[in-house]
Design a protein around this motif. Structure first.
Motif, PDB file in Angstrom:
ATOM      1  N   ASP A 240       0.853  -1.181   0.000  1.00  0.00           N
ATOM      2  CA  ASP A 240       0.000   0.000   0.000  1.00  0.00           C
ATOM      3  C   ASP A 240       0.895   1.239   0.000  1.00  0.00           C
ATOM      4  OD1 ASP A 240      -1.979   1.806   0.127  1.00  0.00           O
ATOM      5  OD2 ASP A 240      -2.606   1.354   2.186  1.00  0.00           O
ATOM      6  N   THR A 241       0.888   2.027  -1.073  1.00  0.00           N
ATOM      7  CA  THR A 241       1.757   3.212  -1.207  1.00  0.00           C
ATOM      8  C   THR A 241       0.973   4.509  -1.168  1.00  0.00           C
ATOM      9  OG1 THR A 241       1.557   3.117  -3.615  1.00  0.00           O
ATOM     10  CG2 THR A 241       3.400   1.929  -2.642  1.00  0.00           C
ATOM     11  N   GLU A 242      -0.311   4.429  -0.862  1.00  0.00           N
ATOM     12  CA  GLU A 242      -1.119   5.633  -0.909  1.00  0.00           C
ATOM     13  C   GLU A 242      -0.894   6.545   0.309  1.00  0.00           C
ATOM     14  OE1 GLU A 242      -5.107   4.443  -1.340  1.00  0.00           O
ATOM     15  OE2 GLU A 242      -4.859   3.647  -3.388  1.00  0.00           O
ATOM     16  N   ASP A 243      -0.471   5.938   1.438  1.00  0.00           N
ATOM     17  CA  ASP A 243      -0.350   6.720   2.674  1.00  0.00           C
ATOM     18  C   ASP A 243       1.097   6.893   3.100  1.00  0.00           C
ATOM     19  OD1 ASP A 243      -1.527   8.210   4.641  1.00  0.00           O
ATOM     20  OD2 ASP A 243      -1.710   6.516   6.031  1.00  0.00           O
ATOM     21  N   LEU A 244       2.044   6.887   2.107  1.00  0.00           N
ATOM     22  CA  LEU A 244       3.463   6.990   2.464  1.00  0.00           C
ATOM     23  C   LEU A 244       3.816   8.362   3.013  1.00  0.00           C
ATOM     24  CD1 LEU A 244       5.226   5.073  -0.454  1.00  0.00           C
ATOM     25  CD2 LEU A 244       4.859   4.319   1.890  1.00  0.00           C
ATOM     26  N   GLU A 245       3.074   9.387   2.585  1.00  0.00           N
ATOM     27  CA  GLU A 245       3.379  10.724   3.066  1.00  0.00           C
ATOM     28  C   GLU A 245       3.136  10.855   4.570  1.00  0.00           C
ATOM     29  OE1 GLU A 245       1.160  13.478   0.791  1.00  0.00           O
ATOM     30  OE2 GLU A 245       2.227  13.075  -1.098  1.00  0.00           O
ATOM     31  N   ASN A 246       2.226  10.049   5.103  1.00  0.00           N
ATOM     32  CA  ASN A 246       1.925  10.099   6.540  1.00  0.00           C
ATOM     33  C   ASN A 246       2.674   9.050   7.338  1.00  0.00           C
ATOM     34  OD1 ASN A 246       0.051  12.176   6.018  1.00  0.00           O
ATOM     35  ND2 ASN A 246      -1.542  10.659   5.513  1.00  0.00           N
ATOM     36  N   ASP A 247       3.526   8.288   6.651  1.00  0.00           N
ATOM     37  CA  ASP A 247       4.284   7.220   7.319  1.00  0.00           C
ATOM     38  C   ASP A 247       5.544   7.851   7.897  1.00  0.00           C
ATOM     39  OD1 ASP A 247       5.693   4.995   8.123  1.00  0.00           O
ATOM     40  OD2 ASP A 247       4.982   3.766   6.443  1.00  0.00           O
ATOM     41  N   VAL A 248       5.622   7.972   9.249  1.00  0.00           N
ATOM     42  CA  VAL A 248       6.727   8.650   9.923  1.00  0.00           C
ATOM     43  C   VAL A 248       8.042   7.910   9.706  1.00  0.00           C
ATOM     44  CG1 VAL A 248       7.582   9.457  12.163  1.00  0.00           C
ATOM     45  CG2 VAL A 248       5.128   9.580  11.639  1.00  0.00           C
ATOM     46  N   ALA A 249       8.008   6.616   9.801  1.00  0.00           N
ATOM     47  CA  ALA A 249       9.246   5.824   9.650  1.00  0.00           C
ATOM     48  C   ALA A 249       9.822   5.977   8.243  1.00  0.00           C
ATOM     49  CB  ALA A 249       8.965   4.362   9.951  1.00  0.00           C
ATOM     50  N   PHE A 250       8.935   5.990   7.251  1.00  0.00           N
ATOM     51  CA  PHE A 250       9.412   6.143   5.867  1.00  0.00           C
ATOM     52  C   PHE A 250      10.005   7.525   5.622  1.00  0.00           C
ATOM     53  CE2 PHE A 250       8.583   7.401   1.467  1.00  0.00           C
ATOM     54  CZ  PHE A 250       9.348   6.446   0.802  1.00  0.00           C
ATOM     55  N   GLN A 251       9.294   8.549   6.152  1.00  0.00           N
ATOM     56  CA  GLN A 251       9.797   9.911   5.959  1.00  0.00           C
ATOM     57  C   GLN A 251      11.132  10.108   6.659  1.00  0.00           C
ATOM     58  OE1 GLN A 251       8.614  12.121   3.955  1.00  0.00           O
ATOM     59  NE2 GLN A 251       6.910  10.790   3.323  1.00  0.00           N
ATOM     60  N   GLN A 252      11.322   9.492   7.839  1.00  0.00           N
ATOM     61  CA  GLN A 252      12.607   9.594   8.524  1.00  0.00           C
ATOM     62  C   GLN A 252      13.716   8.914   7.736  1.00  0.00           C
ATOM     63  OE1 GLN A 252      12.605   7.893  12.424  1.00  0.00           O
ATOM     64  NE2 GLN A 252      14.736   8.473  12.857  1.00  0.00           N
ATOM     65  N   ALA A 253      13.395   7.784   7.112  1.00  0.00           N
ATOM     66  CA  ALA A 253      14.399   7.086   6.297  1.00  0.00           C
ATOM     67  C   ALA A 253      14.772   7.903   5.070  1.00  0.00           C
ATOM     68  CB  ALA A 253      13.869   5.727   5.871  1.00  0.00           C
ATOM     69  N   VAL A 254      13.800   8.619   4.536  1.00  0.00           N
ATOM     70  CA  VAL A 254      14.082   9.450   3.356  1.00  0.00           C
ATOM     71  C   VAL A 254      15.001  10.595   3.731  1.00  0.00           C
ATOM     72  CG1 VAL A 254      13.036  11.025   1.704  1.00  0.00           C
ATOM     73  CG2 VAL A 254      11.970   8.809   2.158  1.00  0.00           C
ATOM     74  N   ARG A 255      14.796  11.191   4.935  1.00  0.00           N
ATOM     75  CA  ARG A 255      15.606  12.330   5.338  1.00  0.00           C
ATOM     76  C   ARG A 255      17.023  11.950   5.737  1.00  0.00           C
ATOM     77  NH1 ARG A 255      10.599  13.921   7.608  1.00  0.00           N
ATOM     78  NH2 ARG A 255      11.156  12.937   9.602  1.00  0.00           N
ATOM     79  N   THR A 256      17.289  10.707   6.022  1.00  0.00           N
ATOM     80  CA  THR A 256      18.639  10.277   6.415  1.00  0.00           C
ATOM     81  C   THR A 256      19.490  10.039   5.175  1.00  0.00           C
ATOM     82  OG1 THR A 256      17.941   7.986   6.446  1.00  0.00           O
ATOM     83  CG2 THR A 256      17.751   9.222   8.509  1.00  0.00           C
ATOM     84  N   SER A 257      20.743   9.547   5.404  1.00  0.00           N
ATOM     85  CA  SER A 257      21.675   9.303   4.291  1.00  0.00           C
ATOM     86  C   SER A 257      21.178   8.228   3.347  1.00  0.00           C
ATOM     87  CB  SER A 257      23.044   8.895   4.855  1.00  0.00           C
ATOM     88  OG  SER A 257      22.910   7.695   5.585  1.00  0.00           O
ATOM     89  N   HIS A 258      20.221   7.407   3.812  1.00  0.00           N
ATOM     90  CA  HIS A 258      19.702   6.363   2.923  1.00  0.00           C
ATOM     91  C   HIS A 258      19.032   6.976   1.697  1.00  0.00           C
ATOM     92  CE1 HIS A 258      16.693   3.490   1.424  1.00  0.00           C
ATOM     93  NE2 HIS A 258      17.611   2.552   1.777  1.00  0.00           N
ATOM     94  N   GLY A 259      18.390   8.108   1.873  1.00  0.00           N
ATOM     95  CA  GLY A 259      17.703   8.727   0.741  1.00  0.00           C
ATOM     96  C   GLY A 259      18.623   9.516  -0.172  1.00  0.00           C
ATOM     97  N   ARG A 260      19.881   9.794   0.289  1.00  0.00           N
ATOM     98  CA  ARG A 260      20.800  10.584  -0.540  1.00  0.00           C
ATOM     99  C   ARG A 260      21.861   9.760  -1.252  1.00  0.00           C
ATOM    100  NH1 ARG A 260      20.706  13.630   4.209  1.00  0.00           N
ATOM    101  NH2 ARG A 260      22.811  12.942   4.737  1.00  0.00           N
ATOM    102  N   ARG A 261      21.795   8.493  -1.052  1.00  0.00           N
ATOM    103  CA  ARG A 261      22.829   7.683  -1.701  1.00  0.00           C
ATOM    104  C   ARG A 261      22.546   7.547  -3.208  1.00  0.00           C
ATOM    105  NH1 ARG A 261      21.627   1.468   0.228  1.00  0.00           N
ATOM    106  NH2 ARG A 261      19.556   1.265  -0.727  1.00  0.00           N
ATOM    107  N   PRO A 262      23.583   7.216  -3.979  1.00  0.00           N
ATOM    108  CA  PRO A 262      23.392   7.103  -5.449  1.00  0.00           C
ATOM    109  C   PRO A 262      22.367   6.041  -5.770  1.00  0.00           C
ATOM    110  CG  PRO A 262      25.717   7.103  -4.896  1.00  0.00           C
ATOM    111  CD  PRO A 262      24.971   6.979  -3.597  1.00  0.00           C
ATOM    112  N   PRO A 263      21.720   6.190  -6.918  1.00  0.00           N
ATOM    113  CA  PRO A 263      20.709   5.186  -7.304  1.00  0.00           C
ATOM    114  C   PRO A 263      21.346   3.821  -7.471  1.00  0.00           C
ATOM    115  CG  PRO A 263      21.219   6.609  -9.155  1.00  0.00           C
ATOM    116  CD  PRO A 263      21.874   7.216  -7.956  1.00  0.00           C
TER     117      PRO A 263
END
Length: 823
Positions: free
Chosen positions: A28-51
């Protein structure tokens, strides 16, 4: 919608559609914007690493997902441990535990993700080479020497020998500088011998190429005498070649033998080439026996065409017929290493095979094979023509032996060419009957040979002025091989001789379509257009021919002649000047130039070319007459006497030349010599009234007593001349009456003075000068009379039986020449 769905009974064991409507909340990807754990992972170095690359993600790509019902709880793995990146007890685990991703076991929360080590900054720059070091200088100098040697070789291969020599000398200077620097820092054992050898060898080669043989020999000696060069002795072959060019054959043989001693038997091909050079040197010195021993050894070990041919020449020089036969058989047995079978003919209708044959028919290998066969055939044909007249008691028997031997070898097709050459030899010996008999033997051969033989037969009959036979064999040649340009040219010539110039042009054009380089057809086509008065087309033909044969004297003359017809004397003079640059001693061309300049009013240039023509051919009456008249016009009568006396020697029966000599004496004031000359003329030509008139005048002016005698003689001659003229007139009237009265009157006319006898007398009288006025009163135009060459220019003389001239520009020597007779 679900009310119409009937559920399967519970007791069914295998439900094919069970679990079809089950939904995993992980996707289910419709509520990812409200998912705190996902947003925290995006803001960390995991989200800035090369594709990541396109591979199946592992556990490190897992992330906590919210359920479809908005739950914020992380999903446990199937083994009961938390998902990667989940938070337990307030401590976040790294996204993965793999060391290669840039993490360590001691990684703490908030550390940056830097797998490429970019945080350490740029790498320190590379250390620069120290160009001041001795080793680096030596390496750079070696590189420069190699480049100079290479540039020298390239310049030599492109033909710039001077630049190649300069580069070779510069390479030698740089190599010596390199040697001095190397001696300062390293022991002599580290000298680059290969570089030194290549520099010296290239320098010697460039000296030899520039014909500086002394310097080349000195450089070769440096290599040969240096014991450090293990293969230097082989260069004595090059030294022998230089001595051979200098015609120092004894030294050439000496160095060839020294080189032969240093080459092992493993290099058989090189040894054979050196022995061949030794044989050639012996031939140059006339030592044929020693040359024979060298060539015999070559033919026994590694036979080749050149050695076999030279062996035949040596036996021919010493006159050994039997050995010539054996050497000729050895020449025929030389292996060419080519396939004698016709492998380019497809034996089936396979399309793939045909395409393959077409592909290899003209490849480089097939071209090499054709070239080898061509060279072999040339050697064999030349050797056969050389030995055939001397190996047997007669020329014909010797040729027959050669033909039989050739038929038994791989060169069967050459036997027919030898027969054709036999007929050609008969022609050179002026034995036309034997030539005809030999050529007639080919009438029943294949079409190609029949066409060649018929072409030559047509040519022979054309020379014999037997036009009927010439036409028959020309037709036979064309019918046997319609694509033979020589046959078509011969056919056009026979039509040309009959006056059908339009039809002749058709045959010449067809010959050119079959062979665009058939110069005979192109030349004759220009002549045909000239006869048809199609001057522009004739000029076009000769200009094309000039592009093919730029130094052909006949073509240059024809172009000049056409421009003269077109009334463009300046262009005619320009082309004639080109012609005399090729044949500067042709008197007819010089005469033509003199005429053109005289017509243009340039007397000085006209005199120059008339005098040059006289210098090369002092027997041309036209030139002599013009030069004499030129000196009379310019008041140099003494010089004119020389030319008129020569004309009197050439034509002693013509009284006018002697009268001109006497007139020049009188004009120059030498009356005594003029009187003596007139008396001499009177003794030779007592009925010449001109001479008697001048004798009367001179005797009167000089007060001599002989004047009355000459007056009496003059009256008698004039009276006799009047009587003759009356007889001629009455004879003409009588012949006219006889023609009106019929044949009876004509027979009676033969018995009186008005018949043929009177006509012959009239012709003789007309040949004498007129008596209406003194000879001096003749105008300059009578002295400088126009002249028509009875034979015309050499470029337009035909090839007929007796070489007689038919018209002004008939066939030239090339039109039916030796090109039609295979050598």
């Amino acid at each position: 919608m679900m009310q119409n769905v009937q559920l399967a009974p519970e007791n069914d064991e295998d439900d094919l559609y069970s679990g079809y409507n089950d939904y995993n909340p992980m996707f289910d990807t419709e509520d990812l914007e409200n998912d705190v754990a996902f947003q925290q992972a995006v803001r960390t170095s995991h989200g800035r690493r090369p594709p990541v690359t396109a591979k199946i993600p592992g556990t490190s790509s897992s992330r906590p997902l919210a359920t479809g019902f908005g739950s914020k709880a992380t999903l446990p793995s199937s083994m009961g441990r938390p998902m990667t990146g989940a938070i337990q007890d307030g401590v976040s685990r790294p996204m993965t535990a793999v060391h290669a991703a840039g993490y360590t076991k001691a990684a703490i929360r908030g550390s940056s993700f830097d797998p490429l080590g970019q945080a350490r900054g740029p790498a320190s720059p590379l250390e620069k080479k120290n160009s001041d070091s001795s080793e680096e200088k030596i390496r750079q100098l070696e590189k420069k020497v190699n480049e100079l040697v290479e540039e020298s070789c390239v310049a030599s291969s492109s033909g710039d020998l001077k630049l190649a020599l300069e580069k070779a000398k510069e390479a030698g200077r740089q190599e010596r500088e390199l040697l001095r620097q190397r001696e300062q820092i390293t022991p002599l054992a580290n000298i680059n011998l290969d570089l030194k050898y290549s520099v010296l060898l290239n320098l010697a080669s460039q000296y030899a190429a520039n014909e500086m043989y002394a310097e080349a020999l000195t450089t070769y000696q440096l290599i040969v005498k240096n014991k450090m060069f293990s293969n230097g002795g082989i260069l004595k072959v090059n030294m022998g070649n230089i001595y051979l060019k200098q015609r120092n054959y004894s030294k050439a043989v000496k160095f060839y033998r020294m080189a032969l001693d240093q080459i092992t038997s493993a290099h058989k091909e090189m040894r054979m080439k050196i022995m061949e050079n030794i044989g050639v040197a012996f031939i140059k010195t006339g030592q044929y026996v020693d040359a024979i021993s060298s060539f015999e050894e070559i033919m026994s070990i590694s036979p080749n065409l050149k050695a076999g041919f030279n062996l035949i020449l040596c036996y021919f020089a010493i006159g050994n017929g039997e050995q010539m036969k054996k050497a000729f058989q050895k020449l025929l047995a030389v292996p060419l290493e080519v396939d004698y079978d016709d492998k380019y003919v497809s034996l089936n209708d396979d399309l793939h095979t045909k395409l393959l044959i077409e592909a290899i028919k003209n490849d480089s290998l097939s071209q090499i094979e054709r070239e080898r066969k061509s060279v072999a055939e040339e050697y064999i044909m030349t050797a056969a023509k050389l030995i055939a007249p001397v190996i047997e008691t007669s020329f014909a028997v010797g040729y027959d032996w050669c033909v039989d031997v050739v038929k038994a070898s791989h060169y069967v097709e050459l036997a027919n060419d030898l027969e054709i050459n036999k007929a050609t030899t008969y022609l050179r010996q002026q034995n036309f009957n034997q030539a005809l008999d030999t050529l007639k033997m080919f009438e029943k051969k294949d079409s190609r040979l029949k066409s060649v033989a018929a072409t030559n037969l047509s040519f022979l009959y054309y020379l014999g002025n037997e036009m009927a036979q010439a036409i028959n064999y020309a037709d036979l040649a064309v019918n046997s091989d319609r694509y033979n340009p020589a046959a078509l040219t011969n056919k056009g010539n026979t039509v040309f001789a009959n006056g059908d110039y339009e039809k002749a042009t058709e045959f010449y054009k067809e010959a050119l379509r079959n062979d665009s380089l058939c110069t005979e057809a192109l030349y004759n086509l220009g002549l045909a257009y000239k006869r048809l008065n199609r001057i522009d087309e004739a000029l076009d033909c000769f200009l094309k021919l000039h592009a093919i044969l730029p130094n052909s004297t006949q073509v240059l003359y024809q172009i000049a002649s056409i421009y003269e017809i077109m009334e463009d004397p300046h262009q005619a003079i320009e082309w004639l000047l080109q012609l005399i640059s090729v044949v500067p001693s042709d008197p007819q061309v010089l005469l033509k130039l003199g005429k053109l300049y005289d017509h243009e009013g340039d007397k000085s240039q006209a005199f120059h070319y008339y005098y040059e023509s006289y210098r090369y051919f002092p027997s041309n009456i036209e030139v002599i007459e013009w030069l004499g008249a030129y000196y009379v016009d310019t008041q140099f009568c003494e010089k004119a006497i020389e030319y008129f006396e020569r004309a009197a020697l050439i034509q002693p029966t013509q009284v006018k030349w002697q009268l001109m000599v006497a007139s020049c004496y009188r004009r120059s004031g030498n009356y005594q010599k003029a009187l003596e000359k007139y008396k001499l003329i009177h003794r030779k030509f007592p009925e010449n009234t001109e001479c008697l008139r001048f004798l009367v005048r001179l005797c009167t002016d000089m007060g001599l007593k002989e004047v009355q005698e000459y007056v009496t003689k003059l009256k008698k001659v004039e009276k006799l001349k009047e009587i003759r003229e009356q007889r001629i007139k009455s004879g003409r009237d009588g012949s006219a009456r006889n023609r009106r009265e019929g044949s009876g009157g004509s027979s009676s006319g033969r018995n009186n003075s008005g018949g043929p006898k009177g006509e012959r007398l009239s012709a003789r009288l007309k040949a004498l000068p007129g008596t209406s006025e003194p000879y001096e009163s003749s105008s300059s135009k009578e002295i400088d009379a126009s002249y028509v060459d009875p034979l015309g220019p050499q470029a337009e003389r035909p090839k007929t039986a007796a070489r007689k001239r038919i018209e002004e520009d008939d066939f030239a020597d090339e039109e039916l020449g030796e090109d039609l007779l295979p050598e």
